[in-house]
Design an enzyme around this catalytic site. Structure first.
Site, PDB file in Angstrom:
ATOM      1  N   LYS A 115      11.830   7.719  13.798  1.00 34.28           N
ATOM      2  CA  LYS A 115      12.104   8.126  12.152  1.00 34.28           C
ATOM      3  C   LYS A 115      13.716   8.578  12.546  1.00 34.28           C
ATOM      4  O   LYS A 115      14.370   8.493  11.826  1.00 34.28           O
ATOM      5  CB  LYS A 115      11.236   8.992  11.668  1.00 34.28           C
ATOM      6  CG  LYS A 115       9.840   8.206  11.409  1.00 34.28           C
ATOM      7  CD  LYS A 115      10.105   7.137  10.366  1.00 34.28           C
ATOM      8  CE  LYS A 115       9.032   6.597   9.788  1.00 34.28           C
ATOM      9  NZ  LYS A 115       8.996   5.521   8.786  1.00 34.28           N
ATOM     10  N   SER A 145       0.932  -1.133   0.038  1.00 36.37           N
ATOM     11  CA  SER A 145      -0.034   0.149  -0.067  1.00 36.37           C
ATOM     12  C   SER A 145       0.512   1.173   0.076  1.00 36.37           C
ATOM     13  O   SER A 145       2.059   1.176   0.350  1.00 36.37           O
ATOM     14  CB  SER A 145      -0.883   0.146   1.123  1.00 36.37           C
ATOM     15  OG  SER A 145       0.033   0.208   2.449  1.00 36.37           O
ATOM     16  N   CYS A 163       9.667   0.452   3.184  1.00 34.40           N
ATOM     17  CA  CYS A 163       8.588   1.375   3.446  1.00 34.40           C
ATOM     18  C   CYS A 163       7.901   0.922   4.442  1.00 34.40           C
ATOM     19  O   CYS A 163       6.816   1.682   4.863  1.00 34.40           O
ATOM     20  CB  CYS A 163       7.614   1.366   2.091  1.00 34.40           C
ATOM     21  SG  CYS A 163       8.686   2.292   0.679  1.00 34.40           S
ATOM     22  N   TYR A 203       6.797   8.132  17.234  1.00 33.27           N
ATOM     23  CA  TYR A 203       7.125   8.279  15.726  1.00 33.27           C
ATOM     24  C   TYR A 203       8.082   9.146  15.631  1.00 33.27           C
ATOM     25  O   TYR A 203       9.120   8.376  14.618  1.00 33.27           O
ATOM     26  CB  TYR A 203       5.794   8.835  14.993  1.00 33.27           C
ATOM     27  CG  TYR A 203       5.889   8.919  13.482  1.00 33.27           C
ATOM     28  CD1 TYR A 203       5.888   7.717  12.685  1.00 33.27           C
ATOM     29  CD2 TYR A 203       6.093   9.965  12.936  1.00 33.27           C
ATOM     30  CE1 TYR A 203       5.973   7.728  11.459  1.00 33.27           C
ATOM     31  CE2 TYR A 203       6.037  10.074  11.403  1.00 33.27           C
ATOM     32  CZ  TYR A 203       6.118   8.855  10.910  1.00 33.27           C
ATOM     33  OH  TYR A 203       6.148   8.853   9.358  1.00 33.27           O
ATOM     34  N   ASP A 233       4.945  -7.711   3.213  1.00 30.25           N
ATOM     35  CA  ASP A 233       3.937  -6.907   3.932  1.00 30.25           C
ATOM     36  C   ASP A 233       3.274  -7.831   4.861  1.00 30.25           C
ATOM     37  O   ASP A 233       3.141  -9.095   4.681  1.00 30.25           O
ATOM     38  CB  ASP A 233       3.074  -6.426   3.000  1.00 30.25           C
ATOM     39  CG  ASP A 233       2.171  -5.266   3.487  1.00 30.25           C
ATOM     40  OD1 ASP A 233       2.613  -4.025   3.030  1.00 30.25           O
ATOM     41  OD2 ASP A 233       1.179  -5.414   4.124  1.00 30.25           O
ATOM     42  N   THR A 284      -0.965   9.166   1.403  1.00 32.98           N
ATOM     43  CA  THR A 284      -1.138   7.982   1.606  1.00 32.98           C
ATOM     44  C   THR A 284      -2.245   7.260   2.109  1.00 32.98           C
ATOM     45  O   THR A 284      -3.385   8.272   2.353  1.00 32.98           O
ATOM     46  CB  THR A 284       0.070   7.415   2.724  1.00 32.98           C
ATOM     47  OG1 THR A 284      -0.323   7.905   3.896  1.00 32.98           O
ATOM     48  CG2 THR A 284       1.314   7.895   2.256  1.00 32.98           C
ATOM     49  N   ASP A 298       6.680  -9.579   8.797  1.00 35.33           N
ATOM     50  CA  ASP A 298       6.387  -8.603   9.884  1.00 35.33           C
ATOM     51  C   ASP A 298       7.766  -8.094  10.326  1.00 35.33           C
ATOM     52  O   ASP A 298       8.745  -8.988  10.834  1.00 35.33           O
ATOM     53  CB  ASP A 298       5.866  -9.011  11.140  1.00 35.33           C
ATOM     54  CG  ASP A 298       5.854  -8.319  12.370  1.00 35.33           C
ATOM     55  OD1 ASP A 298       6.055  -7.010  12.148  1.00 35.33           O
ATOM     56  OD2 ASP A 298       5.251  -8.800  13.614  1.00 35.33           O
ATOM     57  N   VAL A 299       8.215  -6.987   9.841  1.00 37.63           N
ATOM     58  CA  VAL A 299       9.476  -6.564   9.977  1.00 37.63           C
ATOM     59  C   VAL A 299       9.975  -6.383  11.266  1.00 37.63           C
ATOM     60  O   VAL A 299      11.378  -6.352  11.736  1.00 37.63           O
ATOM     61  CB  VAL A 299       9.868  -5.271   9.254  1.00 37.63           C
ATOM     62  CG1 VAL A 299       9.608  -5.161   7.808  1.00 37.63           C
ATOM     63  CG2 VAL A 299       9.109  -3.973   9.992  1.00 37.63           C
ATOM     64  N   SER A 345      11.315  10.385   7.892  1.00 35.73           N
ATOM     65  CA  SER A 345      10.015  11.197   7.879  1.00 35.73           C
ATOM     66  C   SER A 345      10.773  12.585   8.150  1.00 35.73           C
ATOM     67  O   SER A 345      11.731  12.598   8.831  1.00 35.73           O
ATOM     68  CB  SER A 345       9.012  10.898   8.660  1.00 35.73           C
ATOM     69  OG  SER A 345       7.948  11.967   9.067  1.00 35.73           O
TER      70      SER A 345
END
Length: 254
Positions: A164, A15, A84, A160, A36, A195, A57-58, A147
């Site tokens: 990042k 996605s 990503c 977050y 994914d 997104t 699952d990373v 980000s």
């Protein structure tokens, strides 16, 4: 490095920016493995682009190791790896119900930062076994996604932004270490992008967010991210750097 006929891995590839990147790489002739957590969405995209879907699952190193092994069996070791996969939780450090639970902070770091490291480390290990590209002498490239929150995290984005920011901090030392193996590491730091997470917001909210961007005065598009990925792959001098993709936006506190 050329893209045609190269094996490529895209995490979070079902996605958003990941999906558009998978499409762009496949359109340029790469053999794309889409990693994914959503097997249905990954399989549908794989069918669309002639790629290959792998559940991953990373945040789990075992899952990453198994997913890369599966992709390797199908396409061979990947020369191109694009990270990503990520989550964007929003919660204040101290909210109405007290401190943010440590588990919420840890989850963001595990998926966004540790997950990126898992894929980087295992993909780079595979790349070391490849012969150098005859034109550029490189073995591969890993492109991570941070980000602009890494630099201007807003209120409610502490977990977050920290995750990042870790990816930003990882970029240069990883590139320096992997240089001896002729593997490049580059990070893209997108701004406000259109997104699926944005799609859930009301139209007027999305338009208001886009209006904050100096120029172009709108949200970024996933295909613009994908276009930058293709350029990074093809430009061997891009290494150890973080590229902002944000239309000159600098985020306010809230």
């Amino acid at each position: 490095m050329k893209i045609r006929d190269q094996a490529a891995i895209v995490t979070g590839g079902a996605s958003g920016m990941g999906a558009q990147t998978a499409r762009a790489l496949a359109g340029a002739g790469a053999m794309v493995a889409i990693l994914d957590r959503d097997p249905g969405a990954a399989s549908r995209l794989a069918a669309e682009i002639g790629g290959f879907a792998v559940v991953c699952d990373v945040a789990s190193e075992d899952s990453v190791s198994q997913a890369l092994a599966t992709a390797r069996e199908r396409h061979g070791p990947a020369r191109i790896c694009v990270n990503c996969a990520g989550i964007a939780p929003g919660k204040r450090i101290v909210g109405r119900n007290g401190p943010m639970p440590s588990a919420d902070f840890q989850r963001a770091v595990m998926v966004n930062l540790v997950g990126t490291f898992h894929v980087l480390a295992h993909a780079a290990h595979d790349m070391t076994a490849l012969e150098p590209d005859p034109e550029t002498a490189e073995r591969g490239v890993v492109i991570n996604t941070a980000s602009i929150a890494a630099f201007e995290g807003q209120i409610g984005q502490s977990a977050y932004a920290a995750s990042k920011g870790g990816i930003v901090g990882l970029t240069l030392p990883a590139a320096r270490e992997l240089a001896s193996s002729a593997i490049r590491v580059v990070t893209i730091a997108p701004g406000l992008m259109a997104t699926p997470m944005m799609d859930a917001l009301p139209v007027e909210v999305r338009e208001g967010m886009g209006a904050q961007v100096p120029f172009p005065n709108r949200l970024g598009q996933p295909d613009e991210f994908a276009s930058l990925v293709l350029h990074v792959v093809g430009n061997p001098l891009l290494n150890g750097t973080v590229i902002r993709l944000d239309g000159a936006l600098r985020m306010p506190p809230r």
